[in-house]
Design a protein around this motif. Structure first.
Motif, PDB file in Angstrom:
ATOM      1  N   MET A   1       0.827  -1.204   0.000  1.00  0.00           N
ATOM      2  CA  MET A   1       0.000   0.000   0.000  1.00  0.00           C
ATOM      3  C   MET A   1       0.868   1.263   0.000  1.00  0.00           C
ATOM      4  O   MET A   1       0.548   2.245  -0.677  1.00  0.00           O
ATOM      5  CB  MET A   1      -0.917  -0.003   1.218  1.00  0.00           C
ATOM      6  N   ARG A   2       1.954   1.231   0.797  1.00  0.00           N
ATOM      7  CA  ARG A   2       2.843   2.383   0.812  1.00  0.00           C
ATOM      8  C   ARG A   2       3.367   2.685  -0.585  1.00  0.00           C
ATOM      9  O   ARG A   2       3.399   3.827  -1.026  1.00  0.00           O
ATOM     10  CB  ARG A   2       4.006   2.125   1.772  1.00  0.00           C
ATOM     11  N   ARG A   3       3.807   1.619  -1.296  1.00  0.00           N
ATOM     12  CA  ARG A   3       4.355   1.804  -2.629  1.00  0.00           C
ATOM     13  C   ARG A   3       3.313   2.397  -3.566  1.00  0.00           C
ATOM     14  O   ARG A   3       3.614   3.291  -4.365  1.00  0.00           O
ATOM     15  CB  ARG A   3       4.863   0.469  -3.156  1.00  0.00           C
ATOM     16  N   ARG A   4       2.077   1.922  -3.473  1.00  0.00           N
ATOM     17  CA  ARG A   4       1.037   2.436  -4.365  1.00  0.00           C
ATOM     18  C   ARG A   4       0.755   3.909  -4.091  1.00  0.00           C
ATOM     19  O   ARG A   4       0.586   4.709  -5.022  1.00  0.00           O
ATOM     20  CB  ARG A   4      -0.240   1.621  -4.174  1.00  0.00           C
ATOM     21  N   LEU A   5       0.694   4.272  -2.805  1.00  0.00           N
ATOM     22  CA  LEU A   5       0.449   5.665  -2.486  1.00  0.00           C
ATOM     23  C   LEU A   5       1.574   6.567  -2.985  1.00  0.00           C
ATOM     24  O   LEU A   5       1.330   7.641  -3.549  1.00  0.00           O
ATOM     25  CB  LEU A   5       0.285   5.824  -0.972  1.00  0.00           C
ATOM     26  N   ILE A   6       2.818   6.118  -2.788  1.00  0.00           N
ATOM     27  CA  ILE A   6       3.962   6.916  -3.242  1.00  0.00           C
ATOM     28  C   ILE A   6       3.962   7.028  -4.762  1.00  0.00           C
ATOM     29  O   ILE A   6       4.170   8.105  -5.329  1.00  0.00           O
ATOM     30  CB  ILE A   6       5.271   6.298  -2.726  1.00  0.00           C
ATOM     31  N   GLN A   7       3.731   5.900  -5.440  1.00  0.00           N
ATOM     32  CA  GLN A   7       3.738   5.920  -6.899  1.00  0.00           C
ATOM     33  C   GLN A   7       2.616   6.795  -7.456  1.00  0.00           C
ATOM     34  O   GLN A   7       2.827   7.557  -8.411  1.00  0.00           O
ATOM     35  CB  GLN A   7       3.609   4.495  -7.435  1.00  0.00           C
ATOM     36  N   SER A   8       1.419   6.700  -6.867  1.00  0.00           N
ATOM     37  CA  SER A   8       0.306   7.507  -7.375  1.00  0.00           C
ATOM     38  C   SER A   8       0.557   8.998  -7.154  1.00  0.00           C
ATOM     39  O   SER A   8       0.313   9.827  -8.039  1.00  0.00           O
ATOM     40  CB  SER A   8      -0.994   7.083  -6.699  1.00  0.00           C
ATOM     41  N   THR A   9       1.059   9.345  -5.961  1.00  0.00           N
ATOM     42  CA  THR A   9       1.364  10.760  -5.693  1.00  0.00           C
ATOM     43  C   THR A   9       2.444  11.277  -6.629  1.00  0.00           C
ATOM     44  O   THR A   9       2.338  12.378  -7.189  1.00  0.00           O
ATOM     45  CB  THR A   9       1.802  10.929  -4.234  1.00  0.00           C
ATOM     46  N   LEU A  10       3.492  10.476  -6.819  1.00  0.00           N
ATOM     47  CA  LEU A  10       4.578  10.879  -7.705  1.00  0.00           C
ATOM     48  C   LEU A  10       4.095  11.016  -9.142  1.00  0.00           C
ATOM     49  O   LEU A  10       4.495  11.945  -9.869  1.00  0.00           O
ATOM     50  CB  LEU A  10       5.715   9.866  -7.619  1.00  0.00           C
ATOM     51  N   ALA A  11       3.227  10.122  -9.566  1.00  0.00           N
ATOM     52  CA  ALA A  11       2.698  10.202 -10.931  1.00  0.00           C
ATOM     53  C   ALA A  11       1.898  11.481 -11.140  1.00  0.00           C
ATOM     54  O   ALA A  11       2.024  12.160 -12.170  1.00  0.00           O
ATOM     55  CB  ALA A  11       1.829   8.983 -11.220  1.00  0.00           C
ATOM     56  N   VAL A  12       1.064  11.829 -10.135  1.00  0.00           N
ATOM     57  CA  VAL A  12       0.277  13.061 -10.250  1.00  0.00           C
ATOM     58  C   VAL A  12       1.193  14.277 -10.336  1.00  0.00           C
ATOM     59  O   VAL A  12       0.999  15.187 -11.155  1.00  0.00           O
ATOM     60  CB  VAL A  12      -0.685  13.182  -9.053  1.00  0.00           C
ATOM     61  N   LEU A 142       8.555  13.062  -0.336  1.00  0.00           N
ATOM     62  CA  LEU A 142       8.565  13.104   1.134  1.00  0.00           C
ATOM     63  C   LEU A 142       7.148  13.168   1.685  1.00  0.00           C
ATOM     64  O   LEU A 142       6.810  12.467   2.662  1.00  0.00           O
ATOM     65  CB  LEU A 142       9.376  14.313   1.608  1.00  0.00           C
ATOM     66  N   LEU A 143       6.310  14.009   1.069  1.00  0.00           N
ATOM     67  CA  LEU A 143       4.926  14.107   1.512  1.00  0.00           C
ATOM     68  C   LEU A 143       4.189  12.786   1.296  1.00  0.00           C
ATOM     69  O   LEU A 143       3.402  12.351   2.147  1.00  0.00           O
ATOM     70  CB  LEU A 143       4.219  15.237   0.761  1.00  0.00           C
ATOM     71  N   ALA A 144       4.445  12.130   0.151  1.00  0.00           N
ATOM     72  CA  ALA A 144       3.792  10.846  -0.121  1.00  0.00           C
ATOM     73  C   ALA A 144       4.226   9.785   0.883  1.00  0.00           C
ATOM     74  O   ALA A 144       3.399   8.985   1.352  1.00  0.00           O
ATOM     75  CB  ALA A 144       4.114  10.399  -1.548  1.00  0.00           C
ATOM     76  N   VAL A 145       5.511   9.765   1.219  1.00  0.00           N
ATOM     77  CA  VAL A 145       5.994   8.787   2.212  1.00  0.00           C
ATOM     78  C   VAL A 145       5.343   9.046   3.562  1.00  0.00           C
ATOM     79  O   VAL A 145       4.911   8.101   4.251  1.00  0.00           O
ATOM     80  CB  VAL A 145       7.533   8.864   2.314  1.00  0.00           C
ATOM     81  N   ARG A 146       5.253  10.330   3.938  1.00  0.00           N
ATOM     82  CA  ARG A 146       4.635  10.654   5.231  1.00  0.00           C
ATOM     83  C   ARG A 146       3.166  10.256   5.244  1.00  0.00           C
ATOM     84  O   ARG A 146       2.673   9.661   6.204  1.00  0.00           O
ATOM     85  CB  ARG A 146       4.780  12.159   5.492  1.00  0.00           C
ATOM     86  N   GLN A 147       2.442  10.597   4.179  1.00  0.00           N
ATOM     87  CA  GLN A 147       1.031  10.235   4.118  1.00  0.00           C
ATOM     88  C   GLN A 147       0.844   8.726   4.054  1.00  0.00           C
ATOM     89  O   GLN A 147      -0.088   8.175   4.660  1.00  0.00           O
ATOM     90  CB  GLN A 147       0.381  10.900   2.908  1.00  0.00           C
ATOM     91  N   ALA A 148       1.722   8.049   3.319  1.00  0.00           N
ATOM     92  CA  ALA A 148       1.620   6.588   3.231  1.00  0.00           C
ATOM     93  C   ALA A 148       1.840   5.955   4.592  1.00  0.00           C
ATOM     94  O   ALA A 148       1.107   5.021   4.984  1.00  0.00           O
ATOM     95  CB  ALA A 148       2.643   6.059   2.218  1.00  0.00           C
ATOM     96  N   ASN A 149       2.832   6.441   5.322  1.00  0.00           N
ATOM     97  CA  ASN A 149       3.060   5.907   6.669  1.00  0.00           C
ATOM     98  C   ASN A 149       1.893   6.225   7.589  1.00  0.00           C
ATOM     99  O   ASN A 149       1.497   5.396   8.422  1.00  0.00           O
ATOM    100  CB  ASN A 149       4.350   6.485   7.252  1.00  0.00           C
ATOM    101  N   LEU A 155      -3.605   1.111   9.378  1.00  0.00           N
ATOM    102  CA  LEU A 155      -4.229  -0.073   8.780  1.00  0.00           C
ATOM    103  C   LEU A 155      -3.542  -1.345   9.250  1.00  0.00           C
ATOM    104  O   LEU A 155      -4.193  -2.354   9.537  1.00  0.00           O
ATOM    105  CB  LEU A 155      -4.179   0.037   7.249  1.00  0.00           C
ATOM    106  N   THR A 156      -2.213  -1.310   9.334  1.00  0.00           N
ATOM    107  CA  THR A 156      -1.493  -2.466   9.860  1.00  0.00           C
ATOM    108  C   THR A 156      -1.879  -2.730  11.307  1.00  0.00           C
ATOM    109  O   THR A 156      -2.086  -3.882  11.721  1.00  0.00           O
ATOM    110  CB  THR A 156       0.024  -2.229   9.752  1.00  0.00           C
TER     111      THR A 156
END
Length: 423
Positions: A1-12, A142-149, A155-156
């Motif tokens: 999930m972290r990877r997906r959030l980071i990838q989606s944010t970076l893509a945007v 950095l923002l995506a990593v923070r939000q993903a965490n 959730l974990t």
């Protein structure tokens, strides 16, 4: 999930940078080019005015005079009527930006600037835009990593809580994460944990109560069956079998009462019954045990009292009190009946040392016992008494006197009950 959030944010972010970055590059390139052309045109007009002013006062126009007026990297050609062109600066090679301005005395001033200067300025602008885009990408990561965490860690944690519930650990964690949706899930899990804990507590309580309440009746029943196996007299066998059947019925009633009380302690099936019958039945059941211990159990007080309650539940309460006196008391045990107001009272007392001072009113709490017993009997007895609208109290500590209070007046039926009866 972290990877997906980071990838989606970076893509945007990359899409936004690509769209706005390309547009910004095009606009800046055109702006820089137009600005360079305007500078060259302004330079040509300025030099033409200088040449005009010198010609009007009949001063000589030479390259040395105009050299200080020409900017770096610019090439100027001044064409005067009837004279050779005056050149200032080095003629640029390749593509140039050129502008000409006519003078009032017939002269023409042409200014050229190499396009490479514009290219360098465009390059510096692109470098700045690229650095800003890179900083934006780093900030987005950095923002995506923070939000993903922030989202993945709760959730974990919630998954671990659900796994704990499934493995039989119903303790609520009461953790909240500052995200309304996740906090709602945490609330539901905590509520489920509390319900599961109550269910497990009720099941353990039922098992403990059943073990405690059935122990003595089963012992008495086994004694009756032993009497049957040891005698050859048909009359004795018949008498003992009749008593054993009555005890089996009481066992059934005990189990039914325990099940009913575990579901809803307030549920009762109160009727008007004769107290003497219940007391005599308990005396007959407990006399062998008291006789074996070298003690006596007697009854006294007002006779032919009728009370409101469940006979089986009242019998269990008396059995708990009699057993308590047998295990923890001493001397003769007496069951006395009396009337106070609109209540019938059965007092159970003995000649023992009484209830220890440190126990006091806690004697009715579960797991409270002064002689290493289970501490369940009196707690169950009080629950059974209250389920029928009565109450069980300790009237005296030394010697111990317990009183079971039962109503003598049947409860009034409500209109809904009457309607149901008519139906």
């Amino acid at each position: 999930m972290r990877r997906r959030l980071i990838q989606s944010t970076l893509a945007v972010v990359l899409v936004v940078i690509a769209v706005f970055g390309v547009s910004l590059v095009l606009v800046e390139t055109r702006t820089i080019t137009e600005s360079a052309r305007e500078r060259v045109e302004s330079e040509a007009v300025r030099l033409a005015s200088i040449v005009d002013s010198r010609l009007l006062v009949e001063e000589k126009v030479t390259a040395a005079v105009l050299r200080d007026q020409v900017g770096e990297d610019r090439y100027v050609v001044v064409r005067l009527p009837g004279r050779a062109p005056i050149e200032i600066g080095d003629k640029p090679e390749g593509d140039v930006i050129s502008a000409s301005a006519p003078g009032e005395e017939g002269e023409t001033v042409t200014v050229q600037e190499p396009r490479s200067s514009v290219t360098r300025e465009v390059g510096r602008t692109l470098l700045i835009i690229g650095l800003v885009a890179l900083l934006a990408v780093i900030a987005a990561v950095l923002l995506a990593v923070r939000q993903a965490n922030r989202l993945a860690s709760p959730l974990t944690d919630l998954a671990e809580t659900a796994e704990r519930l499934g493995s039989g650990d119903p303790r609520p964690r009461h953790r909240r994460y500052g995200v309304p949706e996740l906090d709602r899930v945490a609330d539901v899990l905590d509520s489920s944990a509390e319900r599961i804990a109550r269910m497990l507590t009720a099941e353990r309580r039922l098992a403990a109560d059943a073990s405690h309440q059935l122990r003595t009746p089963l012992t008495a029943l086994s004694m009756r069956l032993e009497e049957i196996t040891l005698t050859d007299d048909p009359e004795t066998v018949k008498e003992e079998a009749t008593i054993a059947l009555a005890q089996v019925e009481r066992l059934t009633d005990v189990v039914q009462r325990l099940l009913t009380n575990s579901r809803d302690p307030r549920t009762g099936s109160a009727v008007t019954f004769d107290l003497d019958e219940v007391i005599q039945q308990q005396l007959a059941e407990w006399r062998p045990a008291y006789r074996s211990a070298g003690r006596a159990i007697v009854t006294s007080g007002k006779r032919h009292l009728r009370a409101v309650g469940t006979p089986g539940a009242v019998a269990q309460v008396l059995a708990a009190l009699i057993e308590n006196s047998l295990m923890h008391g001493g001397g003769t045990v007496a069951l006395r009946t009396r009337v106070t107001g609109n209540q019938a009272v059965i007092e159970v007392t003995d000649e023992g040392p009484g209830v220890p001072t440190d126990l006091g009113a806690r004697i009715f709490e579960r797991a409270i016992s002064g002689h290493n017993s289970t501490g369940i009997g009196l707690a169950v007895a009080r629950d059974l008494a209250e389920a029928d609208g009565g109450r069980l109290e300790m009237l005296q500590a030394k010697p111990a006197v317990f009183g079971l209070f039962l109503s003598r007046t049947p409860p009034r039926k409500s209109r809904d009950d009457n309607r149901q009866t008519v139906r």
